[in-house]
Structure formats: structure tokens, C-alpha cells
Enzyme design. Structure first.
Site, short mmCIF file in Angstrom:
data_model
loop_
_atom_site.label_atom_id
_atom_site.label_comp_id
_atom_site.label_asym_id
_atom_site.label_seq_id
_atom_site.Cartn_x
_atom_site.Cartn_y
_atom_site.Cartn_z
N TYR A 51 -40.79 70.31 76.94
CA TYR A 51 -40.17 70.97 77.79
C TYR A 51 -40.24 72.46 77.38
CZ TYR A 51 -37.65 67.28 79.90
OH TYR A 51 -37.44 65.96 80.55
N LYS B 46 -11.73 60.84 57.47
CA LYS B 46 -11.73 61.14 59.03
C LYS B 46 -12.95 61.07 59.75
CE LYS B 46 -12.28 65.87 57.27
NZ LYS B 46 -11.37 67.13 56.63
C1 LIG Z 1 -11.74 67.28 55.52
C2 LIG Z 1 -10.89 67.37 54.47
C3 LIG Z 1 -11.36 67.17 53.12
C4 LIG Z 1 -12.69 66.67 52.88
O1 LIG Z 1 -13.39 67.68 52.55
P1 LIG Z 1 -14.92 67.93 52.14
O2 LIG Z 1 -15.50 69.21 52.31
O3 LIG Z 1 -15.66 66.91 53.05
O4 LIG Z 1 -15.00 67.27 50.62
C5 LIG Z 1 -10.34 67.63 51.86
N1 LIG Z 1 -8.92 67.84 52.25
C6 LIG Z 1 -8.63 68.07 53.79
C7 LIG Z 1 -7.44 68.53 54.00
C8 LIG Z 1 -9.73 68.12 54.84
O5 LIG Z 1 -9.16 68.30 56.21
#
Ligand SMILES: *Cc1c(COP(=O)(O)O)cnc(C)c1O
Length: 365
Positions: A256, A35
Site C-alpha cells: 500500500y 495483569k
Molecule cells: C504493572 C505493574 C507492575 C509491574 O511492572 P513491570 O514494569 O512490568 O515490572 C508493578 N506494580 C504495579 C503497581 C503495576 O501496575
């Protein structure tokens, strides 16, 4: 000449980290979680390193199409399921598995005309209180789904809120187990932190684990553990070069807001990386960098296109010197993205996801 900043995606590190997650997962199959455009690495760039996974888990139909366009014929899972009825048509066409976390999604499936049996992951809200059916409503949802001709197979899924921390997973695991005991179907429970820290916990049966962050080489439980301690390698390097040097006298200021005041004579290096590249503006003086592979630190405020570092300990450094913001550097050195994230008061996830589109990216082994 292009601006001297470069991100590198390390295919070999992805492959290594995936193998590491697999080894930690026992007999479970492994979803590579891609994702957020593979946590900022780019799905197309990360694909080669992650193709040894058993499936790809993601959020957007757009990302699912991109995984299919890369030639992946294996499982693809939509972690949040569909958002509107016509998404189901694409699920049928591209053979996407999808999570079901609410009654609306069951209604959509019931109304969906298809000859393709759908594989769904029924999500339980076992305590995180984001998505999913509560334990007491779970069986009814399962029964409803099981009666639909559109559904071919139901797997059982939940997500842990505290696998990386002191509260742990026991309370959620107990809720999940109690509500699913006699339900058939494969189970998917563990994210990276649960896979690394809790595999072997009695009752934590996972047919599919869902590691994300670990495969990208960041420790889910930093600073309790670090990536190297978990045997993980950084999959992303962000590096830039010094483009100018300023000698400072005591009382001179940098950047800055005059955010840094020299107390003694110093040399300041101006580095071609700023917050518009994804480097957090909030990083204070003292945030770690590697200067030609040696530990150094930032001074003053990060600006849009530049940041400033202390070159006083590096008399040989000057314009052209390579500065690693995170990832791999010269001399086999690494700067963990987690250390930089901590300095910014956040986690490695956010930094890698925020790598800006204007940064040129190369893929290396
Ligand atoms: C993002 C996600 C993961 C992965 O989580 P990590 O902490 O990056 O290993 C697993 N399951 C779901 C449902 C997620 O949304």
C-alpha cells in the site's frame, strides 16, 4: 490448512525469568504480575511457568477468578483495588488482597459486612501522580484503615515512575521513607526495573517485589540494557511463514502506498502476519525479522494480514520458510521483542499485550 502463523508461550523461559527476578530481589517475596491477561501471554498458558511465585498480582476480578480456578490458593493482589462495593464480597469470598489508593475505597471497606479480615496494600503516591495517597495524607489513611474491624493487615506500597531511566528512584524512595518510617507492615515497592537496577539501594526494603515485564523476557530499560544482558529469555515467540515470493525489478514498488521502491533486482517474501495479528503497522522498512533464524528486515508497509520482507540475501528461502517476528527462532537465535518495539517507537510491553486473539497459541517448554 490453518493460516501459517503461530505464537508460542515458553513455560521454561517464564520459570527461568521468574527465578532471575527472584535472585535479583534478595530476600523479598515475589508477586508475578499477570495483569492484562499475563501481558498478552494468557493467564492459563503462563500459569505453569509462574506458579513458583509467592503470589499473583493483577487488576481484574475476572482475572483473579481465573487464577483461583487454576487451583492457586496462595496470595492474589488486586493492584488497583476494588471499583465498587460489591467487589469486596468477591474479595472476601476468594480471599483476595487488595490495594487501597483513595478515600472512597476506605469508605467501601468501612461499609462492607464481612467476617473475613482483609489484607490491604495501602498505596502512596510518592511522585508518579496516578494512584495513591500523598505522603502528607498517608498516615491518616493508615490510621483510618487500622481502626476498621474489616481490616486484618496493612502493607505499605508505592510505585516508581523512573526506575528504568536516568531520574531513578531516589526522590520517590525518600518521600516514601519519610512518611512511613514508624509505620508497621510489609513494604512493596519495586517493579521489574527497580528490582533489576536498584536492589541494594540503601533504604529500598521490599518485602514483596512486583516484577512484570522481566518475567516475560523483555528488558525494562532497553536499549540501555537488553534482555539477554539481564539474563532473561523471551517467553513469547511470534512466527509465521512465507506464503508467496515476488521478484522485483528496479522501480517496482511494494504494498500500500508504494511504501518501498526497489533500486535493484530483489526478491520479496510475503509473510502471513499483519497488524490484525498484533504486529504494529507503524513498523517501517528495516524492522528486524529472522528468516529461518538469520537476521533479515521488513520492506514496505505492514498490511492487515501480511507483511513483506527482503528475501534477496536468502536465495534458498521461499514459500514455507519460517519468519520469526519476535522471540525464538531456528539455530538457537532470538529476536528481542524490544528491538521490534523500538522500531515501532514503543516498548515490548505494548507488543506482547497486543497479540491478537486470532493468532493460534501453543505452549511449549
Ligand atoms: C504493572 C505493574 C507492575 C509491574 O511492572 P513491570 O514494569 O512490568 O515490572 C508493578 N506494580 C504495579 C503497581 C503495576 O501496575
Amino acid at each position: 490448512m490453518p493460516r501459517p502463523i503461530q505464537a508460542t508461550i515458553h513455560t521454561g523461559a517464564l520459570r527461568h525469568n521468574l527465578a532471575r527476578a527472584r535472585a535479583a530481589a534478595g530476600d523479598a517475596r515475589v508477586w508475578a504480575v499477570v495483569k492484562a491477561n499475563a501481558y498478552g501471554h494468557g493467564i492459563e498458558r503462563a500459569f505453569d511457568g509462574l506458579r513458583g511465585a509467592d503470589g499473583f498480582a493483577l487488576l481484574d476480578l475476572d482475572e483473579a477468578q481465573r487464577v483461583r480456578a487454576l487451583g492457586w490458593r496462595g496470595p492474589v493482589l488486586l493492584l488497583e483495588g476494588v471499583f465498587e462495593p460489591r467487589d469486596l464480597e468477591l474479595c472476601s469470598r476468594l480471599d483476595l488482597w487488595h490495594s487501597v489508593h483513595c478515600d472512597d475505597q476506605i469508605d467501601m471497606l468501612a461499609a462492607h459486612k464481612t467476617h473475613v479480615g482483609h489484607r490491604v496494600f495501602l498505596k502512596m503516591n510518592s511522585g508518579m501522580n496516578r494512584l495513591g495517597f500523598r505522603p502528607q495524607d498517608y498516615r491518616a489513611a493508615w490510621t483510618r484503615l487500622n481502626a476498621l474491624p474489616q481490616v486484618e493487615e496493612i502493607s505499605l506500597m508505592t510505585h516508581f515512575s523512573d526506575a528504568d531511566g536516568p531520574r531513578g528512584i531516589a526522590h520517590q524512595l525518600a518521600a516514601f521513607q519519610a512518611a512511613t518510617q514508624d509505620l508497621p507492615g510489609e513494604r512493596s515497592l519495586s517493579n521489574s526495573a527497580a528490582t533489576l537496577r536498584h536492589t541494594g539501594t540503601p533504604g529500598l526494603v521490599s518485602d514483596w517485589v512486583r516484577p512484570g515485564i522481566a518475567t516475560y523476557g523483555s528488558a525494562p530499560d532497553y536499549p540501555e540494557n537488553d534482555a539477554a544482558g539481564w539474563g532473561l529469555e523471551p517467553a513469547m515467540t511470534l512466527a509465521a511463514r512465507v506464503i508467496a515470493v515476488q521478484p522485483l525489478q528496479p522501480g517496482d514498488t511494494v504494498g500500500y502506498g508504494s511504501g518501498f521502491v526497489a533500486e535493484q533486482p530483489m526478491r520479496i517474501g510475503i509473510v502471513a502476519c499483519g497488524y490484525a495479528d498484533g504486529y504494529p503497522r507503524i513498523c517501517p522498512t528495516g524492522t528486524p525479522v529472522l528468516v529461518d533464524g538469520e537476521p533479515g528486515r521488513t520492506v514496505g508497509r505492514v498490511s492487515m494480514d501480511m507483511l513483506t520482507i527482503d528475501l534477496t540475501p536468502f536465495p534458498q528461502a521461499g514459500p514455507g520458510t519460517e519468519v520469526t517476528l519476535w522471540g525464538r527462532a531456528a539455530r538457537g537465535r532470538c529476536l528481542s521483542i524490544d528491538a521490534v518495539a523500538r522500531s515501532a517507537g514503543t516498548v515490548g510491553y505494548e507488543l506482547m499485550c497486543a497479540l491478537a486473539a486470532r493468532v493460534p497459541v501453543q505452549v511449549a517448554d
